[in-house]
Design a protein around this motif. Sequence first.
Motif, PDB file in Angstrom:
ATOM      1  N   HIS A   1      37.165  51.852  40.206  1.00  0.00           N
ATOM      2  CA  HIS A   1      38.062  53.100  38.869  1.00  0.00           C
ATOM      3  C   HIS A   1      37.333  53.621  38.196  1.00  0.00           C
ATOM      4  O   HIS A   1      38.012  54.629  37.783  1.00  0.00           O
ATOM      5  N   SER A   2      35.942  54.077  37.755  1.00  0.00           N
ATOM      6  CA  SER A   2      35.322  54.820  37.097  1.00  0.00           C
ATOM      7  C   SER A   2      34.522  56.421  38.319  1.00  0.00           C
ATOM      8  O   SER A   2      35.011  56.321  39.392  1.00  0.00           O
ATOM      9  N   TRP A   3      35.554  56.979  37.362  1.00  0.00           N
ATOM     10  CA  TRP A   3      34.989  59.042  37.591  1.00  0.00           C
ATOM     11  C   TRP A   3      33.473  59.332  37.588  1.00  0.00           C
ATOM     12  O   TRP A   3      33.478  60.157  37.905  1.00  0.00           O
TER      13      TRP A   3
ATOM     14  N   GLY B   1      43.906  48.723  28.036  1.00  0.00           N
ATOM     15  CA  GLY B   1      43.416  50.154  28.791  1.00  0.00           C
ATOM     16  C   GLY B   1      45.095  50.167  28.860  1.00  0.00           C
ATOM     17  O   GLY B   1      46.175  49.545  29.055  1.00  0.00           O
ATOM     18  N   LEU B   2      44.859  51.119  29.730  1.00  0.00           N
ATOM     19  CA  LEU B   2      46.505  52.207  30.795  1.00  0.00           C
ATOM     20  C   LEU B   2      46.846  51.108  31.263  1.00  0.00           C
ATOM     21  O   LEU B   2      48.117  51.259  32.022  1.00  0.00           O
ATOM     22  N   ILE B   3      45.907  50.313  32.185  1.00  0.00           N
ATOM     23  CA  ILE B   3      46.631  49.781  33.752  1.00  0.00           C
ATOM     24  C   ILE B   3      45.537  48.491  33.850  1.00  0.00           C
ATOM     25  O   ILE B   3      44.583  48.351  33.015  1.00  0.00           O
TER      26      ILE B   3
ATOM     27  N   VAL C   1      29.562  47.099  41.709  1.00  0.00           N
ATOM     28  CA  VAL C   1      30.809  47.895  41.182  1.00  0.00           C
ATOM     29  C   VAL C   1      32.178  46.886  40.919  1.00  0.00           C
ATOM     30  O   VAL C   1      31.707  45.525  40.998  1.00  0.00           O
ATOM     31  N   GLY C   2      32.314  47.115  40.409  1.00  0.00           N
ATOM     32  CA  GLY C   2      33.712  46.066  39.773  1.00  0.00           C
ATOM     33  C   GLY C   2      34.612  46.574  40.964  1.00  0.00           C
ATOM     34  O   GLY C   2      34.573  46.407  42.363  1.00  0.00           O
ATOM     35  N   ALA C   3      35.661  47.397  40.228  1.00  0.00           N
ATOM     36  CA  ALA C   3      36.988  47.613  41.120  1.00  0.00           C
ATOM     37  C   ALA C   3      36.881  49.462  41.662  1.00  0.00           C
ATOM     38  O   ALA C   3      38.362  50.047  42.420  1.00  0.00           O
TER      39      ALA C   3
HETATM   40  C1  LIG Z   1      43.872  55.093  37.059  1.00  0.00           C
HETATM   41  C2  LIG Z   1      42.800  54.625  35.804  1.00  0.00           C
HETATM   42  C3  LIG Z   1      43.296  54.675  34.209  1.00  0.00           C
HETATM   43  C4  LIG Z   1      42.598  54.042  33.612  1.00  0.00           C
HETATM   44  N1  LIG Z   1      42.780  53.904  32.290  1.00  0.00           N
HETATM   45  C5  LIG Z   1      41.756  53.928  31.490  1.00  0.00           C
HETATM   46  C6  LIG Z   1      41.790  53.626  30.355  1.00  0.00           C
HETATM   47  O1  LIG Z   1      43.293  52.795  30.103  1.00  0.00           O
HETATM   48  N2  LIG Z   1      41.316  53.152  29.412  1.00  0.00           N
HETATM   49  C7  LIG Z   1      40.460  53.357  30.020  1.00  0.00           C
HETATM   50  O2  LIG Z   1      39.477  53.685  28.545  1.00  0.00           O
HETATM   51  N3  LIG Z   1      39.237  54.291  30.514  1.00  0.00           N
HETATM   52  C8  LIG Z   1      40.828  53.655  31.804  1.00  0.00           C
HETATM   53  N4  LIG Z   1      40.104  54.328  33.350  1.00  0.00           N
HETATM   54  C9  LIG Z   1      38.268  53.893  33.595  1.00  0.00           C
HETATM   55  C10 LIG Z   1      37.934  52.965  33.684  1.00  0.00           C
HETATM   56  O3  LIG Z   1      39.016  51.566  32.637  1.00  0.00           O
HETATM   57  C11 LIG Z   1      36.740  52.506  33.070  1.00  0.00           C
HETATM   58  O4  LIG Z   1      35.645  53.359  33.935  1.00  0.00           O
HETATM   59  C12 LIG Z   1      36.820  51.016  34.067  1.00  0.00           C
HETATM   60  O5  LIG Z   1      34.995  50.744  34.063  1.00  0.00           O
HETATM   61  C13 LIG Z   1      36.626  50.411  35.360  1.00  0.00           C
HETATM   62  O6  LIG Z   1      36.573  49.209  35.879  1.00  0.00           O
HETATM   63  P1  LIG Z   1      35.726  48.719  37.035  1.00  0.00           P
HETATM   64  O7  LIG Z   1      35.889  47.539  37.666  1.00  0.00           O
HETATM   65  O8  LIG Z   1      36.848  49.660  38.432  1.00  0.00           O
HETATM   66  O9  LIG Z   1      34.025  49.061  37.272  1.00  0.00           O
HETATM   67  P2  LIG Z   1      33.544  49.825  37.749  1.00  0.00           P
HETATM   68  O10 LIG Z   1      34.329  51.486  38.397  1.00  0.00           O
HETATM   69  O11 LIG Z   1      33.172  49.366  39.582  1.00  0.00           O
HETATM   70  O12 LIG Z   1      32.298  50.122  37.119  1.00  0.00           O
HETATM   71  C14 LIG Z   1      32.093  50.674  36.072  1.00  0.00           C
HETATM   72  C15 LIG Z   1      30.690  50.650  35.419  1.00  0.00           C
HETATM   73  O13 LIG Z   1      30.628  48.716  34.960  1.00  0.00           O
HETATM   74  C16 LIG Z   1      29.060  48.456  35.701  1.00  0.00           C
HETATM   75  N5  LIG Z   1      29.413  46.938  36.082  1.00  0.00           N
HETATM   76  C17 LIG Z   1      31.365  46.748  36.802  1.00  0.00           C
HETATM   77  N6  LIG Z   1      30.175  45.165  37.139  1.00  0.00           N
HETATM   78  C18 LIG Z   1      29.120  44.887  36.070  1.00  0.00           C
HETATM   79  C19 LIG Z   1      28.554  43.681  36.495  1.00  0.00           C
HETATM   80  N7  LIG Z   1      29.302  42.498  36.579  1.00  0.00           N
HETATM   81  N8  LIG Z   1      27.744  43.693  35.604  1.00  0.00           N
HETATM   82  C20 LIG Z   1      26.726  44.657  34.808  1.00  0.00           C
HETATM   83  N9  LIG Z   1      27.473  46.217  35.114  1.00  0.00           N
HETATM   84  C21 LIG Z   1      28.703  45.946  36.314  1.00  0.00           C
HETATM   85  C22 LIG Z   1      28.953  49.226  36.787  1.00  0.00           C
HETATM   86  O14 LIG Z   1      27.359  49.140  38.058  1.00  0.00           O
HETATM   87  C23 LIG Z   1      29.618  51.029  36.118  1.00  0.00           C
HETATM   88  O15 LIG Z   1      28.427  51.412  35.224  1.00  0.00           O
HETATM   89  C24 LIG Z   1      40.644  53.799  34.249  1.00  0.00           C
HETATM   90  C25 LIG Z   1      40.941  54.044  35.316  1.00  0.00           C
HETATM   91  C26 LIG Z   1      41.550  54.025  35.729  1.00  0.00           C
HETATM   92  C27 LIG Z   1      41.395  55.101  37.271  1.00  0.00           C
END
Ligand SMILES: Cc1cc2nc3c(=O)[nH]c(=O)nc-3n(C[C@H](O)[C@H](O)[C@H](O)COP(=O)(O)OP(=O)(O)OC[C@H]3O[C@@H](n4cnc5c(N)ncnc54)[C@H](O)[C@@H]3O)c2cc1C
Length: 478
Positions: A47-49, A105-107, A43-45
């Motif tokens: 922020h994926s749906w 990206g946007l955030i 898990v990262g942050a």
């Molecule tokens: C408010 C908001 C705005 C957003 N804006 C944009 C935007 O402008 N553009 C865009 O493209 N997306 C956008 N997103 C989507 C977001 O950038 C992606 O969903 C991104 O993957 C989330 O990153 P995260 O750190 O939360 O990862 P998570 O959602 O926690 O994980 C995402 C994926 O990455 C994998 N992962 C994480 N860390 C590792 C690691 N160390 N090794 C291997 N795999 C790993 C996880 O297993 C999972 O498959 C937005 C999301 C939100 C909530």
Amino acid sequence: MSRPVVNFGRNLRFTPRRLYAPGTERELLDVLERHRDGQVRVVGAGHSWSRAIESGDALVDMRRFGHVRIHRGEGGASVTVGAGCRIKHLLAALNAQGLTLPSVGLITEQTVAGAISTGTHGSGRHSLSHYVASLRIAGYGEGGERAEVREVSGGAELRAARCGLGCLGVIVDLTLPCVPQYRVRESSMPCDTVEEVLALRERAPLQQFYLIPQLWGYYAQNRAVSDGAGTSLSAPLYRLYWLLNIDVGLHVGVKLFAAVLRSPRLVRFLYRRILPAMIFPRWVVTDRSDRMLVMEHELFRHLEMEVFVPESRLAAAAEYVKEVLQAADGSRGELSGAFRRDLADEGLLGALERVRGTYLHHYPICFRRVLADDTLISMSAGTDEAWYAISLITYVEPREPFYGVARFLAASMARLFGARLHWGKWFPLGAAEVREAYPGLDEFREVCAQFDPRGVFRNAYVTEVLGLPAPAESLEAV
Ligand SMILES: Cc1cc2nc3c(=O)[nH]c(=O)nc-3n(C[C@H](O)[C@H](O)[C@H](O)COP(=O)(O)OP(=O)(O)OC[C@H]3O[C@@H](n4cnc5c(N)ncnc54)[C@H](O)[C@@H]3O)c2cc1C
């Protein structure tokens, strides 16, 4: 059992058997040794749906891997960054050295590894994944036995790992090129048609634009890299204006009118009267890139699906989305002739009728241009042409009416426009639609089989949408 994990959108909740936050590579490898017959997701942050982070066994949080090491060489600057570093912290560290990332990206709340793993993108550039120069990934060595860290820096392995959905192993850190910090000049203006918007793009290559629901006109946010190093005097005022009017004001309006009062009349009033009065086309502002290209979009909880279409299909796709949303809110009868015929050919007219009158779209639909990526499966991979990402967001709960329309749009646009969905956003497509859309998918699967022959890093989501063998099948194959 550990505590339940809930994602940003609160559409995903699960309880992994063990949640780990290793602080060293040795601790991480111990976790992998312990779960080599089970399942490991990262898990990262959160922020994926999509269901990308789901794990019934081990979930690894890499937040303690936040190091940032900047290198300067003849070919320019680059940065090696720990997987769990938030993009906002990376940008701050780079800015202190006069540098920034090639794409944001946007955030900026996401972790670096989370962002690249789903192909996170902005507008006018490639996704962040495309730029990744090398990664260090913890996984299992030859035959899937001993846990070890391996370096990935070229070939199909790199192209798979740049956007790998966690299927290759746990990213420990990664290296990205940096660019000198730059300024962005921005202005916003209303346009009647997509063609009008696109005519402005030549002078604003970082442009993104919005289709405004219920007004059904466009707003172009025209952005270009500024020639000078200067920042407008009004830049702080502009940031305050965005924060109060758009990041907070617009969203309070959407929440109140669409989610609380559930009033189509007030939603129409918001977009036909209030929003146009809040945009000032003559205001041209220049500010630092990492301030101008982002917004506080995480302030209000929402859910998003994002549909990618090839650039050559943009105008038709934009019209199609508009007509479907109008049918969904009951303000339109038949779709235009060509769309009706296409839907009839695909046997989808009945599905359209089922969503008619069920849902009022209540949030601007953002269009962003993403250049063709050199990856195997990021959303703009495998073609020469650029792609447009079309974002559909809901602030209303329960979300079933949105799900119905979004599912219809995803399925019909996959067939009509060769559309793909953002891996990190709400993902209602299945393996069949995904297989058709990604020429690099077979090669991606081969790299997965090589990196993770036992399928330890797979969950139901990636197994399903990428057509990977489920872990039990992988074990039989080993
Ligand atoms: C408010 C908001 C705005 C957003 N804006 C944009 C935007 O402008 N553009 C865009 O493209 N997306 C956008 N997103 C989507 C977001 O950038 C992606 O969903 C991104 O993957 C989330 O990153 P995260 O750190 O939360 O990862 P998570 O959602 O926690 O994980 C995402 C994926 O990455 C994998 N992962 C994480 N860390 C590792 C690691 N160390 N090794 C291997 N795999 C790993 C996880 O297993 C999972 O498959 C937005 C999301 C939100 C909530």
